[in-house]
Design a protein around this motif. Structure first.
Motif, PDB file in Angstrom:
ATOM      1  N   GLY A 152      -3.048   1.487  -8.651  1.00  0.00           N
ATOM      2  CA  GLY A 152      -2.689  -0.230  -9.813  1.00  0.00           C
ATOM      3  C   GLY A 152      -3.751  -0.965  -8.687  1.00  0.00           C
ATOM      4  O   GLY A 152      -3.427  -2.283  -8.672  1.00  0.00           O
ATOM      5  N   GLY A 153      -5.071  -0.164  -7.810  1.00  0.00           N
ATOM      6  CA  GLY A 153      -5.692  -1.948  -7.452  1.00  0.00           C
ATOM      7  C   GLY A 153      -5.205  -2.057  -5.909  1.00  0.00           C
ATOM      8  O   GLY A 153      -6.379  -3.182  -5.508  1.00  0.00           O
ATOM      9  N   GLU A 154      -4.626  -1.442  -5.448  1.00  0.00           N
ATOM     10  CA  GLU A 154      -3.673  -1.829  -4.517  1.00  0.00           C
ATOM     11  C   GLU A 154      -3.360  -1.332  -3.486  1.00  0.00           C
ATOM     12  O   GLU A 154      -3.560  -1.344  -2.310  1.00  0.00           O
ATOM     13  CB  GLU A 154      -2.630  -2.405  -5.548  1.00  0.00           C
ATOM     14  CG  GLU A 154      -2.151  -3.989  -5.876  1.00  0.00           C
ATOM     15  CD  GLU A 154      -3.365  -5.531  -5.139  1.00  0.00           C
ATOM     16  OE1 GLU A 154      -2.799  -5.867  -4.146  1.00  0.00           O
ATOM     17  OE2 GLU A 154      -3.599  -5.940  -5.641  1.00  0.00           O
ATOM     18  N   VAL A 155      -3.091  -0.425  -3.196  1.00  0.00           N
ATOM     19  CA  VAL A 155      -3.375   1.061  -2.252  1.00  0.00           C
ATOM     20  C   VAL A 155      -3.834   2.377  -2.369  1.00  0.00           C
ATOM     21  O   VAL A 155      -4.817   2.300  -2.782  1.00  0.00           O
ATOM     22  CB  VAL A 155      -1.450   1.701  -3.177  1.00  0.00           C
ATOM     23  CG1 VAL A 155      -0.034   0.069  -3.097  1.00  0.00           C
ATOM     24  CG2 VAL A 155      -1.403   2.243  -4.093  1.00  0.00           C
ATOM     25  N   ASN A 156      -3.351   3.285  -1.396  1.00  0.00           N
ATOM     26  CA  ASN A 156      -3.676   3.848  -0.436  1.00  0.00           C
ATOM     27  C   ASN A 156      -3.543   5.226  -1.672  1.00  0.00           C
ATOM     28  O   ASN A 156      -2.818   5.826  -1.961  1.00  0.00           O
ATOM     29  CB  ASN A 156      -3.790   4.149   0.730  1.00  0.00           C
ATOM     30  CG  ASN A 156      -3.932   3.143   1.443  1.00  0.00           C
ATOM     31  OD1 ASN A 156      -5.278   2.347   1.564  1.00  0.00           O
ATOM     32  ND2 ASN A 156      -3.317   2.267   1.966  1.00  0.00           N
ATOM     33  N   CYS A 157      -4.629   6.871  -0.989  1.00  0.00           N
ATOM     34  CA  CYS A 157      -2.834   8.074  -1.435  1.00  0.00           C
ATOM     35  C   CYS A 157      -4.366   9.085  -0.830  1.00  0.00           C
ATOM     36  O   CYS A 157      -5.328   9.273  -0.332  1.00  0.00           O
ATOM     37  CB  CYS A 157      -3.491   7.635  -2.803  1.00  0.00           C
ATOM     38  SG  CYS A 157      -5.395   8.767  -4.046  1.00  0.00           S
ATOM     39  N   ASN A 158      -3.373  10.391  -1.109  1.00  0.00           N
ATOM     40  CA  ASN A 158      -3.804  10.933  -0.679  1.00  0.00           C
ATOM     41  C   ASN A 158      -4.274  12.226  -1.682  1.00  0.00           C
ATOM     42  O   ASN A 158      -3.069  12.339  -2.313  1.00  0.00           O
ATOM     43  CB  ASN A 158      -3.317  11.954   0.806  1.00  0.00           C
ATOM     44  CG  ASN A 158      -3.526  13.352   0.747  1.00  0.00           C
ATOM     45  OD1 ASN A 158      -2.960  14.577   1.452  1.00  0.00           O
ATOM     46  ND2 ASN A 158      -4.643  13.588   0.936  1.00  0.00           N
ATOM     47  N   VAL A 159      -5.075  12.527  -2.111  1.00  0.00           N
ATOM     48  CA  VAL A 159      -5.411  13.455  -3.121  1.00  0.00           C
ATOM     49  C   VAL A 159      -6.311  14.664  -2.488  1.00  0.00           C
ATOM     50  O   VAL A 159      -7.635  14.647  -1.982  1.00  0.00           O
ATOM     51  CB  VAL A 159      -5.936  12.330  -4.442  1.00  0.00           C
ATOM     52  CG1 VAL A 159      -4.697  12.278  -5.793  1.00  0.00           C
ATOM     53  CG2 VAL A 159      -7.453  12.015  -4.070  1.00  0.00           C
ATOM     54  N   SER A 206       0.644  -0.844  -0.191  1.00  0.00           N
ATOM     55  CA  SER A 206      -0.062   0.157   0.319  1.00  0.00           C
ATOM     56  C   SER A 206       1.069   0.963   0.217  1.00  0.00           C
ATOM     57  O   SER A 206       0.639   2.626   1.035  1.00  0.00           O
ATOM     58  CB  SER A 206      -0.831  -0.017   1.162  1.00  0.00           C
ATOM     59  OG  SER A 206      -0.333   0.098   2.435  1.00  0.00           O
ATOM     60  N   HIS A 207       1.680   1.507  -0.537  1.00  0.00           N
ATOM     61  CA  HIS A 207       2.557   2.331  -0.359  1.00  0.00           C
ATOM     62  C   HIS A 207       3.163   2.845  -2.324  1.00  0.00           C
ATOM     63  O   HIS A 207       4.200   3.889  -2.931  1.00  0.00           O
ATOM     64  CB  HIS A 207       4.296   2.566  -0.450  1.00  0.00           C
ATOM     65  CG  HIS A 207       4.155   2.479   1.407  1.00  0.00           C
ATOM     66  ND1 HIS A 207       4.587   3.952   2.263  1.00  0.00           N
ATOM     67  CD2 HIS A 207       4.161   0.529   1.997  1.00  0.00           C
ATOM     68  CE1 HIS A 207       4.266   2.673   3.670  1.00  0.00           C
ATOM     69  NE2 HIS A 207       4.225   1.556   3.781  1.00  0.00           N
ATOM     70  N   GLY A 208       1.959   2.391  -3.564  1.00  0.00           N
ATOM     71  CA  GLY A 208       1.534   2.918  -4.507  1.00  0.00           C
ATOM     72  C   GLY A 208       3.061   1.988  -5.133  1.00  0.00           C
ATOM     73  O   GLY A 208       2.915   2.831  -5.821  1.00  0.00           O
ATOM     74  N   ASP A 209       3.498   1.148  -4.961  1.00  0.00           N
ATOM     75  CA  ASP A 209       4.039   0.245  -5.629  1.00  0.00           C
ATOM     76  C   ASP A 209       3.863  -1.569  -5.268  1.00  0.00           C
ATOM     77  O   ASP A 209       3.218  -1.409  -3.537  1.00  0.00           O
ATOM     78  CB  ASP A 209       5.434   0.550  -5.026  1.00  0.00           C
ATOM     79  CG  ASP A 209       6.589  -0.135  -5.722  1.00  0.00           C
ATOM     80  OD1 ASP A 209       7.650   0.531  -6.194  1.00  0.00           O
ATOM     81  OD2 ASP A 209       6.401  -1.656  -5.811  1.00  0.00           O
ATOM     82  N   ALA A 210       3.762  -2.404  -6.103  1.00  0.00           N
ATOM     83  CA  ALA A 210       3.045  -3.812  -5.929  1.00  0.00           C
ATOM     84  C   ALA A 210       4.973  -4.387  -5.253  1.00  0.00           C
ATOM     85  O   ALA A 210       4.341  -5.896  -4.999  1.00  0.00           O
ATOM     86  CB  ALA A 210       2.470  -3.815  -6.990  1.00  0.00           C
ATOM     87  N   GLY A 238      -3.702  11.770 -11.071  1.00  0.00           N
ATOM     88  CA  GLY A 238      -2.873  11.640 -12.218  1.00  0.00           C
ATOM     89  C   GLY A 238      -2.160  10.550 -11.243  1.00  0.00           C
ATOM     90  O   GLY A 238      -0.332  10.400 -11.690  1.00  0.00           O
ATOM     91  N   LEU A 239      -2.897   9.929  -9.858  1.00  0.00           N
ATOM     92  CA  LEU A 239      -1.602   8.861  -9.528  1.00  0.00           C
ATOM     93  C   LEU A 239      -2.401   7.831  -9.279  1.00  0.00           C
ATOM     94  O   LEU A 239      -3.699   7.939  -9.814  1.00  0.00           O
ATOM     95  CB  LEU A 239      -2.516   9.228  -7.370  1.00  0.00           C
ATOM     96  CG  LEU A 239      -1.725  10.452  -6.689  1.00  0.00           C
ATOM     97  CD1 LEU A 239      -1.767  10.264  -6.056  1.00  0.00           C
ATOM     98  CD2 LEU A 239      -0.472  11.148  -7.182  1.00  0.00           C
ATOM     99  N   ASN A 240      -1.442   6.831 -10.034  1.00  0.00           N
ATOM    100  CA  ASN A 240      -2.263   5.347  -9.740  1.00  0.00           C
ATOM    101  C   ASN A 240      -1.287   3.910  -9.178  1.00  0.00           C
ATOM    102  O   ASN A 240      -0.499   3.790  -8.619  1.00  0.00           O
ATOM    103  CB  ASN A 240      -0.495   4.737 -11.496  1.00  0.00           C
ATOM    104  CG  ASN A 240      -0.820   3.329 -11.717  1.00  0.00           C
ATOM    105  OD1 ASN A 240      -1.640   2.913 -11.304  1.00  0.00           O
ATOM    106  ND2 ASN A 240      -0.277   2.352 -12.514  1.00  0.00           N
TER     107      ASN A 240
END
Length: 295
Positions: free
Chosen positions: A203-210, A59-63, A199-201
């Motif tokens: 990937g069906g796996e991780v979280n984000c703050n936008v 979950s850090h924007g990377d698989a 603009g954030l990817n």
């Protein structure tokens, strides 16, 4: 957690800084049966070891795969980390909830309607100064209680090792009206859609703050990652602390040193790099847990 910063700054943010044995039929007798059993046991042992060391991306924007380390959430002191009493959101010894990897795997929908229901009621102010008002919402159609999610988020933000320890940050949950940010638990597809608008990817796996959205991927909320597989509530605390940290203006940092607590703003999903698990921005003595800045 995500490897991305918020796509737009908020005027109210504060900056600080992943074979089977076979026996032959016929007259080979017990010897062949025993060899077959040993082969099966050996294969099972290898398969189990491979699962433990590989795990799934997180979950850090990377698989990428996390290395296997002993699960735990200890702060900088030798005492184990535990959550504020109102909820078991970060207790190392708390049993894994239903839906964690140690229980039967939940059926996680890939996407949802993109509409949300807010938890009713609100909380008292925690922290010093003018509070940042926030709502907690759960995507419609999920088998999650918005009220239960809200209690866990409240406990994390109220913990003395959380962002209020900076002496400037304060929070208060609301159910309506103006809010500074919104914590949303949503299906992977909905998280991808909302984060992708900036603009954030994910990937069906991780979280984000936008913008004012703290988007929590349902998969991470229920399954955590291999490092925290035995303490899913602790990983939920890490999600909230990491993404709210981005909202407050904090960037990513690396591991400060071998055996040191991993900072909450470290992308722990990419590997612990010698650090030990930790989900809190501050330790029990009020010291900020950080490391060298990274992109």
């Amino acid at each position: 957690m995500t490897e991305h910063r918020s796509a737009s700054a908020r005027s109210r943010r504060r900056r600080s800084g992943p074979a089977h044995g076979s026996g032959r039929r016929g007259g080979k007798g017990p010897l062949w049966g025993g060899l077959a059993a040993l082969t099966v046991l050996g294969a099972v042992g290898l398969a189990a070891a491979e699962w433990t060391s590989s795990g799934a991306g997180g979950s850090h924007g990377d698989a990428r795969t996390e290395p296997t380390v002993q699960a735990g959430t200890g702060p900088a002191t030798s005492r184990p980390t535990h959550a504020a009493k109102p909820a078991p959101s970060a207790s190392p010894r708390s049993p894994a909830p239903s839906g964690s990897p140690s229980a039967s795997a939940p059926d996680i929908p890939s996407t949802g309607p993109g509409t949300f229901t807010a938890a009713s009621g609100g909380s008292a102010k925690v922290g010093t100064g003018t509070p940042l008002r926030y709502r907690v919402e759960v995507e419609d159609g999920l088998d999650l209680s918005a009220a239960d999610v809200a209690r866990q988020v409240e406990a994390v933000l109220a913990d003395r090792r959380g962002w209020t320890a900076d002496g400037r940050s304060a929070f208060q949950r609301v159910s309506g009206g103006t809010a500074d940010f919104v914590v949303r638990v949503a299906t992977p597809g909905t998280v991808d859609e909302i984060c992708g608008q900036y603009g954030l990817n994910t990937g069906g796996e991780v979280n984000c703050n936008v913008s004012d959205n703290v988007m929590v991927n349902l998969k991470r909320w229920l399954l955590a990652t291999p490092v925290y597989a035995k303490d899913v509530p602790a990983y939920r605390a890490l999600i909230i602390n990491h993404e709210v940290g981005h909202f407050l203006g904090h960037g990513h940092v690396g591991c400060p040193g071998q055996g040191q607590p991993a900072p909450a703003m470290m992308q722990q999903i990419k590997g612990m790099n010698g650090c030990v698990p930790n989900v809190w921005p501050y330790d029990d003595r009020g010291r900020y847990v950080t490391g060298p800045a990274v992109p």
